[in-house]
Scaffold this motif. Structure first.
Motif, PDB file in Angstrom:
ATOM      1  N   ARG A 109       0.105  -0.799   7.824  1.00  0.00           N
ATOM      2  CA  ARG A 109       0.339  -1.073   6.397  1.00  0.00           C
ATOM      3  C   ARG A 109       1.831  -1.262   6.136  1.00  0.00           C
ATOM      4  NH1 ARG A 109      -1.592   3.273   3.042  1.00  0.00           N
ATOM      5  NH2 ARG A 109      -1.621   1.776   1.367  1.00  0.00           N
ATOM      6  N   HIS A 110       2.665  -0.458   6.812  1.00  0.00           N
ATOM      7  CA  HIS A 110       4.109  -0.597   6.621  1.00  0.00           C
ATOM      8  C   HIS A 110       4.565  -1.995   7.055  1.00  0.00           C
ATOM      9  CE1 HIS A 110       8.239  -0.544   8.250  1.00  0.00           C
ATOM     10  NE2 HIS A 110       8.489   0.033   7.099  1.00  0.00           N
ATOM     11  N   ALA A 111       4.108  -2.408   8.238  1.00  0.00           N
ATOM     12  CA  ALA A 111       4.558  -3.704   8.788  1.00  0.00           C
ATOM     13  C   ALA A 111       4.141  -4.846   7.866  1.00  0.00           C
ATOM     14  CB  ALA A 111       3.973  -3.904  10.190  1.00  0.00           C
ATOM     15  N   LEU A 113       3.614  -4.773   4.571  1.00  0.00           N
ATOM     16  CA  LEU A 113       4.453  -4.803   3.362  1.00  0.00           C
ATOM     17  C   LEU A 113       5.859  -5.287   3.684  1.00  0.00           C
ATOM     18  CD1 LEU A 113       3.793  -1.602   1.236  1.00  0.00           C
ATOM     19  CD2 LEU A 113       3.522  -3.969   0.582  1.00  0.00           C
ATOM     20  N   ARG A 114       6.409  -4.773   4.780  1.00  0.00           N
ATOM     21  CA  ARG A 114       7.788  -5.124   5.126  1.00  0.00           C
ATOM     22  C   ARG A 114       7.894  -6.622   5.416  1.00  0.00           C
ATOM     23  NH1 ARG A 114      12.854  -1.663   6.662  1.00  0.00           N
ATOM     24  NH2 ARG A 114      14.149  -3.323   7.358  1.00  0.00           N
ATOM     25  N   ARG A 115       6.824  -7.180   6.054  1.00  0.00           N
ATOM     26  CA  ARG A 115       6.803  -8.623   6.353  1.00  0.00           C
ATOM     27  C   ARG A 115       6.845  -9.421   5.053  1.00  0.00           C
ATOM     28  NH1 ARG A 115       2.725  -8.119   9.934  1.00  0.00           N
ATOM     29  NH2 ARG A 115       1.120  -8.626   8.394  1.00  0.00           N
ATOM     30  N   ARG A 313      11.996  12.809   6.113  1.00  0.00           N
ATOM     31  CA  ARG A 313      11.103  13.662   6.904  1.00  0.00           C
ATOM     32  C   ARG A 313      10.210  12.812   7.817  1.00  0.00           C
ATOM     33  NH1 ARG A 313       5.872  16.110   4.062  1.00  0.00           N
ATOM     34  NH2 ARG A 313       4.577  15.793   5.912  1.00  0.00           N
ATOM     35  N   ARG A 314       9.785  13.381   8.909  1.00  0.00           N
ATOM     36  CA  ARG A 314       8.738  12.813   9.745  1.00  0.00           C
ATOM     37  C   ARG A 314       7.702  13.907  10.030  1.00  0.00           C
ATOM     38  NH1 ARG A 314      11.407   8.944   8.341  1.00  0.00           N
ATOM     39  NH2 ARG A 314      12.233   7.308   9.695  1.00  0.00           N
ATOM     40  N   THR A 315       6.489  13.498  10.434  1.00  0.00           N
ATOM     41  CA  THR A 315       5.474  14.468  10.856  1.00  0.00           C
ATOM     42  C   THR A 315       5.023  14.082  12.266  1.00  0.00           C
ATOM     43  OG1 THR A 315       4.783  14.612   8.560  1.00  0.00           O
ATOM     44  CG2 THR A 315       3.306  15.603  10.185  1.00  0.00           C
ATOM     45  N   PRO A 370      11.548   1.094  12.540  1.00  0.00           N
ATOM     46  CA  PRO A 370      10.878   0.245  11.544  1.00  0.00           C
ATOM     47  C   PRO A 370      11.318   0.497  10.114  1.00  0.00           C
ATOM     48  CG  PRO A 370       9.378   1.913  12.413  1.00  0.00           C
ATOM     49  CD  PRO A 370      10.620   1.970  13.255  1.00  0.00           C
ATOM     50  N   HIS A 371      11.872   1.688   9.829  1.00  0.00           N
ATOM     51  CA  HIS A 371      12.227   1.995   8.431  1.00  0.00           C
ATOM     52  C   HIS A 371      13.714   1.812   8.139  1.00  0.00           C
ATOM     53  CE1 HIS A 371       8.281   3.483   7.230  1.00  0.00           C
ATOM     54  NE2 HIS A 371       8.192   3.996   8.442  1.00  0.00           N
ATOM     55  N   PHE A 372      14.455   1.210   9.085  1.00  0.00           N
ATOM     56  CA  PHE A 372      15.889   1.011   8.842  1.00  0.00           C
ATOM     57  C   PHE A 372      16.077   0.357   7.472  1.00  0.00           C
ATOM     58  CE2 PHE A 372      19.865  -1.362   8.950  1.00  0.00           C
ATOM     59  CZ  PHE A 372      20.735  -0.364   9.359  1.00  0.00           C
ATOM     60  N   CYS A 373      17.078   0.828   6.737  1.00  0.00           N
ATOM     61  CA  CYS A 373      17.273   0.422   5.337  1.00  0.00           C
ATOM     62  C   CYS A 373      17.174  -1.087   5.111  1.00  0.00           C
ATOM     63  CB  CYS A 373      18.640   0.911   4.872  1.00  0.00           C
ATOM     64  SG  CYS A 373      18.985   0.436   3.177  1.00  0.00           S
ATOM     65  N   LEU A 374      16.247  -1.478   4.273  1.00  0.00           N
ATOM     66  CA  LEU A 374      16.050  -2.891   3.942  1.00  0.00           C
ATOM     67  C   LEU A 374      17.207  -3.428   3.098  1.00  0.00           C
ATOM     68  CD1 LEU A 374      13.820  -5.170   4.034  1.00  0.00           C
ATOM     69  CD2 LEU A 374      13.088  -4.318   1.817  1.00  0.00           C
TER      70      LEU A 374
END
Ligand code: HEM
Length: 394
Positions: A109-111, A113-115, A313-315, A370-374
């Motif tokens: 889902r992240h990929a 949206l980011r795309r 945070r990460r889990t 993958p979450h590096f600041c957009l």
């Protein structure tokens, strides 16, 4: 075994509680000393979770070393964001996604949206904003000169990013103050200056602020669907990547993330830059002597030193060994960017603000992953231009 290089006074780890709000009110030098102590431990320290609305969770490991922050960021299959990246206590998943959009999601889902949003967030869009940044910065400096001594945060540090983000999105001028108020409430961290001291009331205020922003972008999106302008909301509602489009709810959440992430972070960076250039006058001289030369390095060093985003945070998704420590499924790990950016094994003399620092592998915008600041390019632009225009106006 101690890794502290004796530049900080020693402080024992038992006296440090990162979950205690009072810790964050300690003077900077004391917090620097505290994190140096934590980095010198053989294992990441473990803390009980701060008190919150719900029953306290299991606690968290504080990843305070640069190597741990880098490694966890690039391994999202093990250190996931989908259970909440922006809050240490668990929140309902709907709440995380409503306010955090993709920052609180994992692939696929992240990929997806980011795309979609990356296609709208193009270098051309950023360039158009860059031209605006210079103009808005010059206006702010003119107003400062006319006004005389005033509050820097309100008149400069808050105004510049707010105006830029709103112009990027094509938000009407008369809603800027509402956007600022709502983003302050959402990121208030329950600060009683900004939000009710009653927890239940405060949650209501946060939901109402999100609702107001969602309503604003939904109305703008409806107006601009099929009739696009050259703003980011138009690009987002009309983005169609191989048949993929943002839903109305996704657009609203992404909008909330952008205005919240874009306002508060750059405002903090600009505010810190004034303090740093005052506390380190020789660095200010160096910058003013040749503004265009060192400005890029100065921006990176401001982001390293200030680390406007203190943590994410990460889990842990499965048992895993990393840098000498065993993590177990369900463990929470909090990435302390601020501490990683002071790691004496990576940065020589980390407490020195040095605009010529090179290399400067700071993780202020997050580490590679993958979450590096957009918004890193936009933030760098916003932080660069005021310095140039101030220099040329004085
Ligand atoms: C000095 C300013 C800024 C700093 C220090 C900063 C810092 C960060 C950090 C540390 C993350 C990583 C989160 C993680 O790994 O979990 C992040 C993500 C993000 N930032 Fe920034 N940011 C800044 C400015 C901006 C601006 C101006 C925007 C947009 C207008 C923005 C939009 C985002 C978005 C959308 C994400 C989420 C990316 C994803 O999850 O894929 N940021 N930022």
């Amino acid at each position: 075994m101690s890794r502290v290089t004796a530049q900080y006074p020693p402080l024992s780890a038992e006296h440090i509680d990162l979950s205690d709000t009072e810790f964050w009110g300690w003077p900077l030098a004391d917090r620097q000393a505290a994190f140096a102590t934590l980095r010198s431990l053989d294992h990441p320290p473990f803390y009980a979770e701060p008190e919150f609305l719900f029953d306290p969770g299991p606690g968290y490991y504080a990843l305070v070393r640069h190597a741990d922050v880098v490694e966890a960021s690039r391994n999202p299959e093990v250190f996931c964001s989908g259970k909440g990246a922006t809050s240490i206590p668990d929140l309902p998943v709907e709440f995380n996604e409503y306010f955090g959009s993709m920052i609180n999601m994992d692939d696929p889902r992240h990929a997806r949206l980011r795309r979609i949003v990356s296609r709208a967030f193009t270098p051309r869009m950023i360039q158009r904003v860059a031209d605006d940044v210079a103009r808005i910065a010059a206006e702010i400096v003119d107003d400062l000169l006319a006004k005389g001594p005033c509050d820097f945060v309100e008149n400069v540090a808050a105004r510049l990013p707010l105006t830029i983000i709103c112009q990027l999105m094509g938000i009407p001028d008369d809603t800027y103050s509402m956007v600022l108020r709502d983003t302050n409430i959402i990121l208030s961290g329950f600060d009683p200056d900004l939000i009710s001291e009653d927890m239940n009331e405060a949650v209501g205020q946060i939901l109402a602020a999100g609702g107001e922003l969602a309503e604003l972008v939904t109305a703008l999106g409806n107006e601009r669907a099929g009739k696009p302008g050259d703003d980011l909301v138009s690009a987002l509602v009309n983005a169609n990547i191989d048949g993929e489009q943002l839903t109305t709810a996704e657009l609203a959440s992404f909008f909330i993330l952008l205005v919240v992430a874009g306002n508060e972070t750059t405002r903090n960076a600009l505010s810190h830059s004034l303090v740093l250039l005052t506390d380190f006058p020789e660095q200010r001289q160096l910058l003013l002597a040749d503004i265009d030369g060192p400005i890029g390095g100065a921006v990176e060093e401001i982001v390293r030193y200030a680390s406007p985003v203190m943590f994410m945070r990460r889990t842990v998704t499965r048992d895993h060994h990393m840098n000498g420590h065993d993590y177990h499924e369900g463990d929470k790990a909090v990435l302390f960017y601020w501490s990683a950016n002071q790691d004496e094994t990576v940065f020589t003399d980390p407490a020195q603000f040095d605009i010529t620092r090179s290399p400067n592998p700071h993780v202020g915008f997050g580490a590679a992953g993958p979450h590096f600041c957009l918004g890193a390019h936009l933030a760098r632009r916003t932080a660069c231009c005021p310095a140039s225009s101030t220099a040329s106006s004085t």
